[in-house]
Design a protein around this motif. Structure first.
Motif, PDB file in Angstrom:
ATOM      1  N   THR A 691       0.836  -1.213   0.000  1.00 34.98           N
ATOM      2  CA  THR A 691       0.000   0.000   0.000  1.00 34.98           C
ATOM      3  C   THR A 691       0.855   1.241   0.000  1.00 34.98           C
ATOM      4  O   THR A 691       0.595   2.206  -0.747  1.00 34.98           O
ATOM      5  CB  THR A 691      -0.915  -0.020   1.226  1.00 34.98           C
ATOM      6  N   VAL A 692       1.920   1.246   0.837  1.00 35.35           N
ATOM      7  CA  VAL A 692       2.791   2.420   0.900  1.00 35.35           C
ATOM      8  C   VAL A 692       3.501   2.618  -0.432  1.00 35.35           C
ATOM      9  O   VAL A 692       3.561   3.733  -0.966  1.00 35.35           O
ATOM     10  CB  VAL A 692       3.801   2.244   2.046  1.00 35.35           C
ATOM     11  N   SER A 693       4.053   1.529  -1.004  1.00 38.83           N
ATOM     12  CA  SER A 693       4.770   1.667  -2.268  1.00 38.83           C
ATOM     13  C   SER A 693       3.834   2.105  -3.387  1.00 38.83           C
ATOM     14  O   SER A 693       4.150   3.033  -4.159  1.00 38.83           O
ATOM     15  CB  SER A 693       5.429   0.325  -2.627  1.00 38.83           C
ATOM     16  N   ALA A 694       2.650   1.430  -3.493  1.00 39.48           N
ATOM     17  CA  ALA A 694       1.705   1.793  -4.552  1.00 39.48           C
ATOM     18  C   ALA A 694       1.174   3.206  -4.363  1.00 39.48           C
ATOM     19  O   ALA A 694       1.006   3.973  -5.337  1.00 39.48           O
ATOM     20  CB  ALA A 694       0.556   0.790  -4.585  1.00 39.48           C
ATOM     21  N   GLY A 695       0.892   3.599  -3.099  1.00 40.72           N
ATOM     22  CA  GLY A 695       0.386   4.951  -2.839  1.00 40.72           C
ATOM     23  C   GLY A 695       1.396   6.003  -3.211  1.00 40.72           C
ATOM     24  O   GLY A 695       1.035   7.047  -3.799  1.00 40.72           O
ATOM     25  N   ASN A 696       2.678   5.801  -2.857  1.00 47.72           N
ATOM     26  CA  ASN A 696       3.703   6.792  -3.207  1.00 47.72           C
ATOM     27  C   ASN A 696       3.905   6.880  -4.711  1.00 47.72           C
ATOM     28  O   ASN A 696       4.134   7.966  -5.253  1.00 47.72           O
ATOM     29  CB  ASN A 696       5.017   6.423  -2.528  1.00 47.72           C
ATOM     30  N   ILE A 697       3.793   5.731  -5.400  1.00 45.78           N
ATOM     31  CA  ILE A 697       3.911   5.778  -6.869  1.00 45.78           C
ATOM     32  C   ILE A 697       2.712   6.522  -7.464  1.00 45.78           C
ATOM     33  O   ILE A 697       2.861   7.324  -8.405  1.00 45.78           O
ATOM     34  CB  ILE A 697       4.034   4.347  -7.414  1.00 45.78           C
ATOM     35  N   ALA A 698       1.541   6.252  -6.925  1.00 45.73           N
ATOM     36  CA  ALA A 698       0.347   6.968  -7.407  1.00 45.73           C
ATOM     37  C   ALA A 698       0.464   8.465  -7.166  1.00 45.73           C
ATOM     38  O   ALA A 698       0.124   9.290  -8.028  1.00 45.73           O
ATOM     39  CB  ALA A 698      -0.894   6.399  -6.712  1.00 45.73           C
ATOM     40  N   TRP A 699       0.958   8.800  -5.960  1.00 42.41           N
ATOM     41  CA  TRP A 699       1.108  10.229  -5.639  1.00 42.41           C
ATOM     42  C   TRP A 699       2.134  10.882  -6.546  1.00 42.41           C
ATOM     43  O   TRP A 699       1.951  12.006  -6.989  1.00 42.41           O
ATOM     44  CB  TRP A 699       1.537  10.329  -4.179  1.00 42.41           C
ATOM     45  N   LYS A 700       3.222  10.165  -6.872  1.00 42.87           N
ATOM     46  CA  LYS A 700       4.258  10.732  -7.727  1.00 42.87           C
ATOM     47  C   LYS A 700       3.749  10.866  -9.161  1.00 42.87           C
ATOM     48  O   LYS A 700       4.045  11.867  -9.847  1.00 42.87           O
ATOM     49  CB  LYS A 700       5.502   9.830  -7.683  1.00 42.87           C
TER      50      LYS A 700
END
Length: 909
Positions: A691-700
């Motif tokens: 979730t953290v990795s996917a969320g940060n990629i989505a945010w970027k």
């Protein structure tokens, strides 16, 4: 592992690497605060084995024989019997001391010995014994040899010894200082066998067994003793050094040693036996066996070194050991060759007896046959017999000639003259003349040994001449006519006849005597013929016995030479006596401290390196690719609470950009550009950071102007599905402020003490926040995991199954699915995804179960999944980004460049 990685690893555990050696060093310092000091003493013995004098002039050098001799000597020194005797003598010496003497034993050791020694052992100590009379005492005046007169020696003037118990001739010899061979001679012993109760002379003067007087010394004019026996042992016996103090009587000391030995041999449970065979620091064989014996290079010298905690005992142990080993080695060397000498002496007596029997047999044979020299006598007999045979034959020839001449003359004289010649007077004269000539011939041929002397022989010759003259006159008177019948002068024929008759009678008498003489020689030949064979046989027996005697005598001389050589070679001298150590040996405390610190450092270092070497976690992209067998597209660092001077925001942002760049490259070949790119995030286990990795990629991606839709599964629906299917009870879960489940973390005191970095996670970091906090409501949705979940073929089916609808058309659809090892996944959805991203924690181990679940997942995907390594260390980040942007000192930069061999990196082109 590179040098930089090794240095970083050591720097990380620097405090532990330094703390452990210091702790062990301090512990050794504490344990060795009261060290046991030891003292060392040594002695050097000259053996003379390699280059010493020898009575064998043609003795050749042998390297192996010399090495063997040195090994024998060293083994004698280190033998159990030698060590036991040293311990017994050392114990006897200390028990006989009236008070402690620091030259022999310290006060502490003396009091300890007195305290542990039972009274019945102390009773074995002999205080005093009368010293034996020593005839070679140098303090006595020496009388010149040529003035010594014979005197009667009383037996009570000489020291005697009665054999007791287990005494041997060797021990008695050593006790009284009398050489072993001299002790045998003065007591008439052939060997070393003695019996209990036997009385032996033990002084150094050889006493005659009778009470008659004898001369002290039979000396020559120059003062040398012509009857003495030389021995090298007599030369070296006076050089023995005694280590006893003046307060201890030598004879009492020897008796005490014998008492202790007899008591120890009684059982294996008595005090003396335990003292020797247990672990006493001074008197045990184990303590004495620590002596160090070694040959000095390739010389004749042997160095003996001994360590003890008592300086006096250290010196005395070496001194006693030197005496005992010299005596034992000498005894072994002499006994080995003495048996050979006795063998040859016995064989020599036997050979001499056989030779004497043969000589006596020859003497008896010669006396019985009157033979002085057989060969000369037989030669003389043969020569005389030959001469007799020649004379006999010559006389026979002459006799025949005379007889023929007489017959011829008588024929010429006629018958009348023959009748006249046969008259009585002439015949009597003729017979008398024949008898006298026979006697004369016998006397001249045989000799005067039959009662005929020279005067009688002259009388016989005178009578013979007289009869010849009378016979000639008688014939002249009868034949007064002048001519014969043939007209010859009668006087001439008569003279010839008289001459031939006389010669005939002489020859006839000699012939009879020679015949008798030849008969006597025939008898002598009958004796000499067998005597020659018998004498030859007897002489052959004597020759064999003589050769045997000479060979054995030669062997005896060689054996005696070997014995003297053994005595000479066994004469060992202490050229450097043991000294009294004044200062203790340096202790090994410093070495132990250094070794403890070094061992502690090596143990920690080896443990760290072993842990690093056997670490199978996915801590680096290279290891992740190796174990998972998938390509790694990016890493995501740990979000620490404290990052120091590092620009962590920049680092994290740059890592996200590099990961998104890889996603662009892998998904940029989509044929229908109007359709969104579907990214599927998965893991084999829970709490991998999907979730953290996917969320940060989505945010970027959103920051880069892309439209993003993040579909995450509803954990409540997943939990309800588990509860409804297998009956799991519902349990409340702790949720952090960010909405994620984080265990509380504390920076432990031990970690702080060991200097490790603060490994606490910053749970309030913007990178760890729930995606719903920084994504809009249309960008972040949660789908339900229910019965229709596995039949979904795209993200729209997930929305419809969850009762969600949206007219939002994203550029990227990011879908997170539950862990594939524990839960099922929708195959059609996986097959339709543009890219599947496997999120793995860097501090986990990839197992066979994980690989099996991934293999099943890979069978469904069209494009091979990729790995996103989550939670990596900053050192791993540096391998991806290069030098991290943080402040470094000049010294650190120089050191880092030196390690990398980048000496000119500061110069810019």
């Amino acid at each position: 592992m590179t040098v930089i990685d090794l240095l970083r690893l050591l720097r990380r555990h620097m405090v532990l690497l330094l703390f452990t050696p210091i702790l062990l060093a301090v512990l050794v310092i504490f344990l060795t605060r009261t060290p046991d000091f030891t003292f060392s003493s040594e002695t050097i013995l000259y053996t003379g084995i390699a280059s010493g004098s020898s009575v064998e002039m043609d003795k050749s050098f042998s390297f192996f024989a010399n090495n063997t001799a040195f090994d024998n000597l060293i083994n004698v020194i280190t033998s159990r019997q030698t060590q036991q005797e040293v311990a017994m003598r050392l114990l006897a010496q200390h028990l006989m001391l009236p008070d402690y003497d620091p030259r022999y034993i310290s006060k502490k050791s003396f009091e300890n010995l007195r305290e542990i020694t039972p009274a019945y052992v102390k009773s074995l100590v002999v205080k005093s014994v009368d010293q034996p009379v020593n005839s070679t005492n140098k303090s006595q005046p020496v009388t010149p040899v040529h003035t010594v007169k014979a005197r009667k020696i009383q037996k009570n003037e000489h020291q005697t010894h009665t054999v007791k118990g287990k005494e041997t001739l060797y021990s008695i010899s050593r006790q009284y200082g009398v050489p072993l061979d001299q002790l045998r001679k003065m007591n008439g012993l052939d060997g070393d066998d003695i019996t209990t109760g036997q009385t032996l002379l033990v002084d150094k003067t050889i006493i005659d067994s009778s009470d008659t007087a004898f001369e002290d010394t039979v000396a020559s004019d120059d003062g040398s003793d012509s009857t003495s026996t030389f021995s090298f042992s007599n030369l070296s016996s006076s050089e023995n050094r005694r280590t006893l103090p003046a307060s201890i009587n030598q004879a009492a000391y020897e008796q005490t040693v014998k008492n202790l030995e007899a008591y120890m041999a009684g059982s294996d449970t008595n005090f003396v036996y335990k003292l020797l065979y247990f672990t006493h620091p001074h008197y045990s064989i184990k303590a004495i066996s620590s002596v160090n014996v070694q040959r000095i290079a390739s010389s004749d010298l042997v160095k003996i070194k001994f360590d003890s905690d008592d300086p006096g005992i250290c010196q005395q142990t070496l001194a006693i050991l030197t005496e005992v080993c010299i005596t034992n080695y000498k005894h072994i060397k002499e006994n080995r060759t003495d048996a050979v000498v006795k063998y040859f002496e016995y064989q020599l007596k036997q050979a001499a007896g056989r030779l004497k029997i043969g000589e006596d047999k020859l003497l008896e044979f010669n006396e019985h046959n009157n033979i002085i020299n057989y060969y000369e006598q037989s030669k003389a007999v043969a020569v005389v017999k030959e001469d007799l045979d020649v004379d006999f034959n010559n006389k026979r020839i002459k006799l025949a000639g005379y007889k023929a001449a007489i017959s011829r003359i008588e024929e010429k004289l006629g018958t009348q003259k023959q009748v006249q010649l046969k008259s009585t007077t002439i015949i009597d004269k003729r017979n008398q003349l024949s008898e006298i000539n026979s006697k004369i011939t016998t006397a001249e041929t045989i000799g005067l040994g039959k009662g005929v002397d020279d005067n009688q022989l002259l009388t016989l010759k005178h009578s013979s001449e007289k009869l010849k003259e009378e016979l000639r006159n008688a014939v002249n008177d009868l034949y007064n006519y002048r001519n014969t019948t043939e007209g010859l002068p009668v006087s001439t024929l008569l003279n010839d006849w008289i001459t031939n008759v006389l010669d005939y009678e002489d020859t006839k008498a000699g012939l009879e005597v020679l015949g008798d003489r030849i008969k006597e020689f025939q008898k002598q030949y009958a004796i000499y013929a067998p005597a020659g064979a018998n004498i030859k046989r007897i002489e052959r027996e004597i020759s064999v016995s003589e050769q045997e005697f000479l060979e054995i005598l030669h062997g005896l001389n060689l054996a005696k030479l070997k014995l003297q050589d053994a005595e000479l070679s066994s004469t060992i001298k202490a050229v450097d006596p043991p000294f009294f150590p004044l200062s203790p040996n340096p202790t090994k405390r410093k070495i132990l401290i250094i070794v403890a610190a070094l061992v502690g450092f090596l143990i920690v270092l080896s443990s760290i390196l072993a842990t690093e070497y056997f670490d199978d976690t996915l801590k680096k992209p290279e290891k992740a690719t190796k174990f998972v067998k998938l390509k790694t597209i990016g890493v995501f660092p740990k979000i620490f609470l404290k990052t120091g001077s590092l620009n962590f925001l920049f680092v994290t942002n740059r890592l996200l950009e590099m990961t998104i760049q890889q996603i662009y490259l892998l998904t940029g070949k989509k044929p229908d550009l109007n359709e969104p790119r579907t990214l599927l995030f998965l893991s084999s286990l829970s709490n991998e950071g999907k979730t953290v990795s996917a969320g940060n990629i989505a945010w970027k991606l959103k920051k880069q102007g892309r439209k993003v839709l993040f579909l995450n599964f509803s954990r409540e629906s997943l939990h309800q599905a588990e509860t409804s299917q297998i009956g799991y009870p519902a349990e409340p879960r702790a949720v952090s402020a960010s909405g994620f489940n984080h265990p509380p973390m504390r920076f432990r005191f031990l970690s702080r003490l060991l200097g490790y970095d603060d490994n606490r996670i910053d749970i309030f970091s913007p990178f760890l926040q729930n995606p719903e906090h920084y994504l809009d409501s249309m960008e972040y949705l949660q789908y339900r995991v229910d019965a229709d979940y596995t039949s979904a073929s795209n993200y729209k089916d997930l929305l419809e199954n969850s009762g969600l609808s949206s007219d939002y058309k994203p550029d990227f659809v990011i879908i997170e699915i539950p862990p594939i090892l524990y839960y099922s996944f929708p195959p059609q959805l996986v097959a339709s995804a543009d890219l599947a991203v496997l999120v793995c924690r860097s501090n986990r181990v990839w197992s066979a179960a994980d690989q099996g679940a991934l293999d099943i997942f890979k069978n469904v995907t069209i494009q091979e999944p990729v790995i996103l390594l989550n939670g990596v260390e900053l050192q791993v980040v540096e391998s991806v980004l290069g030098d991290l942007p943080k402040k470094r000192s000049r010294l650190r930069r120089i050191a880092k460049n030196l390690v990398r061999f980048q000496f000119y990196s500061r110069y810019q082109p």
